[in-house]
Design a protein around this motif. Structure first.
Motif, PDB file in Angstrom:
ATOM      1  N   LEU A  23      18.540 -35.192  10.846  1.00 36.95           N
ATOM      2  CA  LEU A  23      17.992 -35.305  12.198  1.00 36.95           C
ATOM      3  C   LEU A  23      18.441 -36.585  12.871  1.00 36.95           C
ATOM      4  N   ALA A  24      18.851 -37.566  12.055  1.00 33.70           N
ATOM      5  CA  ALA A  24      19.337 -38.819  12.612  1.00 33.70           C
ATOM      6  C   ALA A  24      20.480 -39.286  11.722  1.00 33.70           C
ATOM      7  N   PRO A  25      21.478 -39.949  12.296  1.00 31.99           N
ATOM      8  CA  PRO A  25      22.595 -40.401  11.471  1.00 31.99           C
ATOM      9  C   PRO A  25      22.243 -41.707  10.758  1.00 31.99           C
ATOM     10  N   ALA A  26      22.856 -41.934   9.605  1.00 33.54           N
ATOM     11  CA  ALA A  26      22.712 -43.230   8.949  1.00 33.54           C
ATOM     12  C   ALA A  26      23.654 -44.183   9.657  1.00 33.54           C
ATOM     13  N   THR A  27      23.117 -45.272  10.173  1.00 34.99           N
ATOM     14  CA  THR A  27      23.969 -46.228  10.875  1.00 34.99           C
ATOM     15  C   THR A  27      23.903 -47.563  10.165  1.00 34.99           C
ATOM     16  N   ALA A  28      24.887 -48.417  10.451  1.00 32.84           N
ATOM     17  CA  ALA A  28      24.898 -49.758   9.857  1.00 32.84           C
ATOM     18  C   ALA A  28      23.620 -50.491  10.248  1.00 32.84           C
ATOM     19  N   GLU A  29      23.181 -50.255  11.494  1.00 27.26           N
ATOM     20  CA  GLU A  29      21.977 -50.931  11.965  1.00 27.26           C
ATOM     21  C   GLU A  29      20.761 -50.479  11.149  1.00 27.26           C
ATOM     22  N   LEU A  30      20.700 -49.191  10.870  1.00 29.16           N
ATOM     23  CA  LEU A  30      19.570 -48.682  10.094  1.00 29.16           C
ATOM     24  C   LEU A  30      19.566 -49.317   8.709  1.00 29.16           C
ATOM     25  N   VAL A  31      20.745 -49.389   8.095  1.00 28.35           N
ATOM     26  CA  VAL A  31      20.848 -50.004   6.770  1.00 28.35           C
ATOM     27  C   VAL A  31      20.374 -51.446   6.834  1.00 28.35           C
ATOM     28  N   ALA A  32      20.814 -52.160   7.882  1.00 25.49           N
ATOM     29  CA  ALA A  32      20.422 -53.564   8.005  1.00 25.49           C
ATOM     30  C   ALA A  32      18.912 -53.692   8.171  1.00 25.49           C
ATOM     31  N   VAL A  33      18.330 -52.813   8.992  1.00 23.93           N
ATOM     32  CA  VAL A  33      16.883 -52.872   9.220  1.00 23.93           C
ATOM     33  C   VAL A  33      16.144 -52.599   7.915  1.00 23.93           C
ATOM     34  N   ILE A  34      16.588 -51.577   7.195  1.00 25.90           N
ATOM     35  CA  ILE A  34      15.867 -51.235   5.961  1.00 25.90           C
ATOM     36  C   ILE A  34      16.063 -52.345   4.932  1.00 25.90           C
TER      37      ILE A  34
END
Lengths: 649, 122
Positions: free
Chosen positions: A78-89
């Motif tokens: 439903l949502a792509p894995a992004t570099a930003e998401l990785v950084a946030v997590i």
């Protein structure tokens, strides 16, 4: 084992889970589309949330829930894995650690959640799979349980009760499949049921009732307003209910294979084993002196048992260096970001096992060394390309066991150590005389001198040159050695050699005057006799010829000022620290001795020449010689003597 | 009369967690550390529900479930096993061995109590 605190166990487990999440996230950063990694992160987060709630870490569970939800969206596409998401997590993951420890400012968490929201909002307008919404018009349910359901503990009446609790319904039993009485086994279940729900019930709620039997049962579920013959196949039932979802890293399955013990208990046990070994050697001494056959055989038995116990104990304390290496991936990731260089960390030999204490104490030195490699060693991407190297710099961290030592190397493929600058810096700092003649190794070792820094600019990464001397001191306190090799333009290699364990060593027991001393057996090269005649002959220069090489020697009797007469047949124990050798003149070699190392008291800690003490079988104390120190003393005496000779000549 | 539940798990901490959750919900709880102990306990007392782990030393949960189901006295006694999502095969095996239902680890106490209520009806 009732004293085990589940919360403490959870803390340990949570730490490991978060380590795993960190690793997976870092991998995911490189391979954003790797579904297996997304799954892995999701499962770890899910486990963390579940166990967190189980052990009362509600804030952690709630916070983790948001991250889990975000990853669930990624997992479901439903949502792509992004570099930003990785950084946030990644930062969320740090916050979770704080939550586990119980000291996390709430504002931090809220800020992270806000970023998280933004990160997955990118994919928010992707089509959301239309959830199967319950028909307000009711359902027609028809089901029959597996024949063995009742024998296996499913009570159909309770399922019917549950269905009734969902909402008003009518239930009709189908008895047409019940066999004749002769063939009937009373525990078999042959009845089917037709249930009609009139009101608004969700499909999931109905399916939930049958969660345990759904796989094996016949069931049709259709909305009332649909055509009567339109049958919903039971294969598309999403098995994703709260209860049915879970994780490969199961908390308790792991506990089934291993037992967690606080390290301090191991340490206590280690002390006891040490004392046992000492008591045992006293026993065998007594038995050897005046014991009868019976006593001696018992003593030998105990010697064997104590030995085995000690070896087992050693293995218990060993942990793979993977736990250590894993922590550096984050470090390198952050360093790469801060320096703007592309850095790849390669680790090898993670399964090499080292004493737990050693692993812990190696962390800080390795951080310094890796920072140095990344910051000073590796060039920027432009410089690397200009030098014909791959754009991404490589730091290789490897470990292997060699005899009683573990060898850890940190190798980079950077510019290498600039010897001219090292020399200039050392001269400027007054570490060496201008123009002093130095061997290559001596020159390189200068980087470990206190207050030395070659970075033209002090960056916030490598600190202010206070690191390397501390590194060397830490390694030496582990009775290890540190070597540097460097090739201009090709990179440098730092090699650490650390003994596998700090607690017990094999030693050579010697007597000097009336005192007994232990020489670590690992550093003993050979033992020679020094006749009185030779002693007198060499008096002037304290050098012996050993296979055409001159080896300086130290008279321990003089060094320790025993004030006793030398034995007519003295012995020389030749010891070495890698490259350099020195002979130690002792009065008598007593033999091998299992040495349980006891630290020197704070009062005596600064005494050079000794690294510790041990208690002998007869209750006496023997001091353990610090070989590195003695070799250095021997070599320098030799030099100063030669200089004096040269000056005199 | 309160229902009596046997929990079989080799992890003392998990047994403790299960006992606390079920005791708080008003059930009486007995404990066993592996399949062998579990069988012995079940032979002595008829439990209203058995909650068992699958991975255990001496005798694993699957074997214990099979042994229990061989005994006529244990027919109809609900057996819930603890498993993980990755053990899809395990789930099928345990069901085939005669288990009633499962609970996925990790779980919160409420889930366990909910399941106990579901299979016990009280």
């Amino acid at each position: 084992m009732s004293a085990v605190d589940p919360v403490a166990i959870f803390r340990v487990e949570a730490g490991e889970l978060l380590d795993q999440v960190e690793q997976d996230l870092l991998d995911l950063g490189h391979r954003l589309t790797d579904a297996a990694l997304v799954d892995a992160v999701f499962r770890s987060l899910h486990t963390l949330k579940g166990s967190g709630a189980m052990f009362g870490f509600d804030a952690l569970a709630a916070f983790t829930h948001h991250c889990e939800t975000a990853f669930d969206r990624v997992r479901k596409g439903l949502a792509p894995a992004t570099a930003e998401l990785v950084a946030v997590i990644l930062s969320a993951q740090d916050h979770m650690r704080a939550l586990v420890d119980g000291d996390a400012p709430r504002a931090d968490g809220d800020a992270i959640l806000a970023r998280l929201e933004a990160a997955i909002a990118d994919g928010a307008d992707l089509p959301v799979g239309a959830p199967v919404v319950a028909g307000g018009g009711g359902w027609r349910l028809s089901f029959a349980l597996p024949v063995d359901a009742m024998a296996n503990g499913t009570n159909p009446l309770m399922l019917l009760d549950e269905l009734r609790e969902l909402g008003p319904c009518t239930i009709v039993a189908r008895t047409d499949t019940i066999p004749p009485l002769d063939d009937l086994t009373p525990t078999d279940c042959h009845i089917g049921w037709d249930v009609t729900f009139a009101g608004a019930v969700t499909r999931e709620a109905i399916e939930d009732v049958f969660i345990f039997v759904m796989d094996d049962m016949e069931m049709t579920l259709a909305p009332l307003d649909a055509a009567a013959d339109e049958v919903t196949p039971d294969v598309d039932l999403p098995p994703v209910t709260d209860v049915a979802r879970a994780d490969p890293v199961s908390v308790a399955a792991k506990a089934g294979e291993s037992v967690r013990v606080p390290a301090e208990r191991l340490d206590t046990l280690m002390d006891r084993v040490g004392e046992l070994v000492i008591a045992q050697s006293r026993l065998s001494q007594l038995a050897g002196q005046d014991g009868g056959l019976a006593l001696r055989s018992v003593s030998e038995e105990i010697e064997r048992l104590a030995g085995e116990l000690r070896d087992t104990m050693m293995v218990l304390r060993m942990v793979p260096v993977a736990t250590l290496f894993g922590r550096f991936r984050r470090l390198v990731h952050d360093l790469a970001r801060d320096t703007g260089k592309a850095i790849e960390l390669v680790t090898e030999g993670e399964t090499t096992e080292v004493d737990k204490t050693v692993v812990e104490r190696l962390f800080d030195p390795l951080v310094h060394l890796i920072r140095n490699s990344c910051d000073h060693g590796l060039e920027t991407a432009d410089q690397r390309l200009a030098a014909g190297k791959p754009e991404a710099g490589m730091v290789r961290l490897s470990a292997h066991q060699a005899g009683g030592e573990v060898v850890i190397t940190i190798r980079d493929d950077g510019r290498g150590i600039d010897r001219t600058r090292v020399r200039a810096k050392a001269e400027a700092n007054g570490l060496i005389e201008p123009g002093a003649v130095l061997g290559d190794q001596e020159l390189l070792q200068l980087i470990f001198a206190p207050g030395f820094s070659t970075a033209a600019q002090v960056t916030n990464l490598s600190g202010r040159g206070v690191g390397m001397d501390v590194v060397k001191r830490t390694i030496e306190s582990l009775r290890g050695t540190i070597d540097v090799a460097s090739i201009d333009g090709e990179g440098s290699t730092i090699t650490l050699r650390i003994p596998l364990t700090l607690a017990i060593i094999e030693g050579l027991l010697v007597r000097v005057g009336e005192g007994r001393y232990v020489v670590p057996l690992a550093s003993v090269e050979e033992c020679l006799e020094l006749s009185l005649e030779e002693d007198l002959r060499s008096r002037a220069r304290s050098l012996i010829t050993l296979r055409d090489q001159l080896v300086p020697f130290l008279r321990l009797r003089d060094l320790f000022a025993t004030g006793t007469r030398p034995d007519p047949w003295q012995k020389i124990v030749v010891v070495s620290t890698g490259a350099e050798r020195v002979g130690l003149v002792v009065d008598q070699i007593i033999g091998n001795h299992q040495t349980v190392i006891k630290a020197m008291s704070p009062l005596h800690r600064d005494v050079a020449s000794f690294s510790g003490a041990t208690i002998m079988g007869d209750g006496g104390v023997a001091l353990i010689l610090d070989i590195a120190q003695l070799v250095a003393t021997g070599q320098s005496r030799d030099q100063s003597r030669e200089e004096r000779l040269r000056a005199a000549g | 009369m309160t229902a009596t539940i046997l929990t079989v798990d080799d992890s003392p901490s998990l047994r403790m967690a299960i006992r606390i959750a079920l005791t708080n919900a008003g059930y009486t709880v007995a404990e066993a550390g592996d399949g062998v102990e579990g069988l012995a306990q079940a032979a002595a007392t008829r439990f209203d529900l058995i909650v068992t782990d699958l991975n255990m030393p001496n005798m694993d949960g699957l074997t214990m479930i099979r042994e229990l189901r061989k005994q006529p006295a244990q027919a109809g006694v609900p057996i819930i096993f603890l498993t993980t999502e990755s053990d899809a095969g395990m789930k099928a095996q345990a069901k085939a061995a005669g288990a009633t239902g499962w609970l996925v680890k990790p779980f919160v106490p409420d889930q366990l109590v909910k399941i106990a209520r579901k299979v016990l009806g009280r």
